[in-house]
Motif scaffolding. Structure first.
Motif, short mmCIF file in Angstrom:
data_model
loop_
_atom_site.label_atom_id
_atom_site.label_comp_id
_atom_site.label_asym_id
_atom_site.label_seq_id
_atom_site.Cartn_x
_atom_site.Cartn_y
_atom_site.Cartn_z
N ASP A 41 10.26 2.33 13.52
CA ASP A 41 8.99 2.54 14.18
C ASP A 41 8.99 3.09 15.59
O ASP A 41 8.66 3.99 16.04
CB ASP A 41 7.69 1.59 14.01
N THR A 45 7.65 7.05 16.19
CA THR A 45 7.48 7.18 16.98
C THR A 45 7.71 8.21 18.16
O THR A 45 7.24 9.54 18.53
CB THR A 45 6.34 6.13 17.71
N LYS A 117 6.15 9.48 10.44
CA LYS A 117 5.67 7.81 11.44
C LYS A 117 4.56 7.74 10.61
O LYS A 117 4.45 6.37 10.57
CB LYS A 117 5.64 9.12 12.79
N ASP A 121 5.00 3.37 9.03
CA ASP A 121 3.32 2.84 9.28
C ASP A 121 2.84 1.87 8.21
O ASP A 121 2.51 0.43 7.74
CB ASP A 121 2.50 3.41 10.25
N GLN A 124 4.43 -0.67 6.72
CA GLN A 124 4.85 -2.10 6.87
C GLN A 124 3.58 -2.21 6.78
O GLN A 124 2.81 -3.91 7.25
CB GLN A 124 4.92 -1.30 8.68
N ARG A 125 2.49 -2.04 7.34
CA ARG A 125 1.23 -2.47 7.50
C ARG A 125 0.18 -1.89 6.20
O ARG A 125 -0.92 -1.06 6.40
CB ARG A 125 0.62 -2.27 8.18
N PRO A 129 -3.00 0.40 7.43
CA PRO A 129 -2.34 1.32 8.01
C PRO A 129 -3.00 2.67 8.84
O PRO A 129 -4.38 3.34 8.21
CB PRO A 129 -1.52 1.81 5.88
N LEU A 130 -2.12 3.22 9.26
CA LEU A 130 -2.80 3.95 10.41
C LEU A 130 -3.12 5.43 9.59
O LEU A 130 -4.48 6.32 9.99
CB LEU A 130 -1.69 4.50 11.26
#
Length: 276
Positions: A41, A45, A117, A121, A124-125, A129-130
């Motif tokens: 990450d 980023t 990117k 993310d 991971q989530r 998520p973003l």
């Protein structure tokens, strides 16, 4: 003095030992996985920030800390399925190609690295998520497409469609990774249809309904509930708020949005914004 243990006692001791050893091993593996994701990450980023600033050689150097093999073996500590490993590997490959291919447009380069990117993310989530915070940008881009079609603006339609497809490509792997296969496949099929019909869609009113279908699928992907006409403005506000949070999170020097004073408390974590 001799100690005597029953078979049941020995079995219990052995079982407790195995549970302890397994628990310690699992804890260590989880820490290794968290660190692996943290490293990836950080690299993603940093590379996105460098591409945003058009520092392509530096972005290439940053991405070189990884390789396609980083995501293609079970020993990488990422705890991914084969499908997700392939998805991440291909997204990384596209990002590397974007920073090395000098003939690629800046917006295209940025999209490919942003795609990587966001996928990092999302894996991971997956629950929050973003990429979900991009709803206002993507829905606004689709609305621009619909406006050009309703106005019969063929040239404007091509430009608006390019923008929409660019944003759609940015979130496509994340949708595949975090949403149902049915949603991902349906959206991919609809976008492919738009691409095939782009030269005739404006003048072919029978095909205009595809835009409403795409809009419905995108809202489904963004987990936006189906609303009545009375509730539509409420959910639109929610989408705008989500977009604003996303804007703050990725804006270069996020404090500037509230002023350039030294007392500004807003700090951007990554100093980047997806502003294609």
């Amino acid at each position: 003095m001799k100690l005597y243990f029953s078979k049941a006692s020995v079995l219990c001791i052995a079982l407790l030992f195995l549970l302890y050893a397994f628990g310690a091993d699992t804890s260590l593996y989880a820490k290794e996985s968290n660190q692996a994701w943290k490293d990836i990450d950080t690299i993603a980023t940093r590379a996105l920030k460098e591409v945003k600033q058009k520092q392509y050689d530096q972005a290439k150097s940053t991405l070189s800390y990884l390789s396609e093999e980083s995501f293609s073996t079970q020993g990488n500590g990422l705890q991914l399925s084969m499908e997700d490993m392939y998805l991440l590997s291909m997204s990384y490959k596209d990002a590397v190609q974007a920073v090395t291919q000098v003939t690629m447009a800046d917006t295209q380069r940025y999209t490919e690295v942003a795609k990587f990117k966001l996928l990092v993310d999302a894996l991971q989530r997956p629950k929050q998520p973003l990429w979900l915070e991009t709803s206002s940008q993507v829905l606004k881009a689709l609305e621009d497409v619909k406006v050009t079609v309703s106005e019969g603006d063929a040239r404007g339609f091509q430009k608006a469609l390019n923008q929409f497809l660019l944003l759609s490509e940015m979130i496509r792997p994340s949708i595949i990774a975090t949403e149902s296969p049915e949603i991902a496949e349906k959206l991919q099929s609809q976008l492919a249809f738009l691409e095939r019909q782009r030269n005739v869609l404006v003048n072919n009113k029978d095909e205009h309904g595809i835009l409403d279908m795409v809009q419905a699928t995108i809202k489904e992907a963004y987990r936006i509930p189906k609303e009545s006409e009375a509730d539509s403005s409420f959910y639109w506000v929610l989408a705008m708020v989500g977009g604003f949070i996303f804007y703050l999170y990725f804006m270069p020097d996020g404090a500037n949005i509230l002023g350039n004073g030294k007392n500004s408390r807003v700090k951007s974590k990554t100093s980047i914004i997806f502003d294609l």
